[in-house]
Design a protein around this motif. Sequence first.
Motif, PDB file in Angstrom:
ATOM      1  N   CYS A  83       0.826  -1.207   0.000  1.00  0.00           N
ATOM      2  CA  CYS A  83       0.000   0.000   0.000  1.00  0.00           C
ATOM      3  C   CYS A  83       0.862   1.259   0.000  1.00  0.00           C
ATOM      4  O   CYS A  83       1.781   1.399   0.798  1.00  0.00           O
ATOM      5  N   VAL A  84       0.551   2.176  -0.922  1.00  0.00           N
ATOM      6  CA  VAL A  84       1.260   3.460  -0.996  1.00  0.00           C
ATOM      7  C   VAL A  84       0.350   4.611  -0.542  1.00  0.00           C
ATOM      8  O   VAL A  84       0.708   5.778  -0.711  1.00  0.00           O
ATOM      9  N   SER A  85      -0.807   4.271   0.031  1.00  0.00           N
ATOM     10  CA  SER A  85      -1.768   5.257   0.548  1.00  0.00           C
ATOM     11  C   SER A  85      -2.201   6.275  -0.505  1.00  0.00           C
ATOM     12  O   SER A  85      -2.330   7.464  -0.223  1.00  0.00           O
ATOM     13  N   THR A  95     -18.764   1.190   2.662  1.00  0.00           N
ATOM     14  CA  THR A  95     -19.039   1.170   4.102  1.00  0.00           C
ATOM     15  C   THR A  95     -18.083   2.030   4.919  1.00  0.00           C
ATOM     16  O   THR A  95     -18.249   2.142   6.129  1.00  0.00           O
ATOM     17  N   GLY A  96     -17.080   2.599   4.271  1.00  0.00           N
ATOM     18  CA  GLY A  96     -16.097   3.384   5.013  1.00  0.00           C
ATOM     19  C   GLY A  96     -15.085   2.529   5.743  1.00  0.00           C
ATOM     20  O   GLY A  96     -14.382   3.009   6.632  1.00  0.00           O
ATOM     21  N   GLU A 101      -6.518   8.354   7.067  1.00  0.00           N
ATOM     22  CA  GLU A 101      -6.261   8.881   8.409  1.00  0.00           C
ATOM     23  C   GLU A 101      -5.482  10.186   8.297  1.00  0.00           C
ATOM     24  O   GLU A 101      -4.436  10.243   7.661  1.00  0.00           O
ATOM     25  N   ARG A 102      -6.033  11.196   8.893  1.00  0.00           N
ATOM     26  CA  ARG A 102      -5.410  12.526   8.863  1.00  0.00           C
ATOM     27  C   ARG A 102      -4.738  12.797  10.197  1.00  0.00           C
ATOM     28  O   ARG A 102      -5.149  12.255  11.187  1.00  0.00           O
ATOM     29  N   ARG A 108      -6.142   3.556   6.104  1.00  0.00           N
ATOM     30  CA  ARG A 108      -6.386   2.583   7.172  1.00  0.00           C
ATOM     31  C   ARG A 108      -7.557   1.700   6.779  1.00  0.00           C
ATOM     32  O   ARG A 108      -8.448   2.108   6.031  1.00  0.00           O
ATOM     33  N   PHE A 109      -7.570   0.472   7.302  1.00  0.00           N
ATOM     34  CA  PHE A 109      -8.598  -0.510   6.973  1.00  0.00           C
ATOM     35  C   PHE A 109      -9.216  -1.053   8.253  1.00  0.00           C
ATOM     36  O   PHE A 109      -8.533  -1.615   9.095  1.00  0.00           O
TER      37      PHE A 109
END
Length: 133
Positions: A83-85, A95-96, A101-102, A108-109
């Motif tokens: 993952c490179v975000s 579903t979110g 994440e700030r 995030r999962f």
Amino acid sequence: MSSKKVVLRFGADIADQPIIYKLVKDYDLVINILKANVNPQKEGTLVMDITGVNTEQGIEYLRRLGVRVQSLTEEIIQNEEKCVSCGACTDICPTGALYMERPDMVVRFNSDRCVVCHLCVKACPMKAMEVRF
């Protein structure tokens, strides 16, 4: 207390019946609907988490009604090394379960919110979202 994620599929003939109400009232179950597609003229689909001591009795009730009940045996996992975000998955997740994440801007999962729709798997350019059976 037993908890189980299931997929329910049912025909138009029972789409207008209060099946969730009956599960809660008659079987004392806690129902968390994760995803729903119910149309009175077509087949309905519900993905839900059922919790309670009478889970199996509730599932048997559904089967007697003609509802096809399938255990949700797949799960989606995030391969954090890949993952490179980039956030491509966060926009498509219904579903979110995937979110940015700030202030760090890191994806995030939350697997508890995931309904295994596979949209993130298709959207991820790095193939960081994977299906585990």
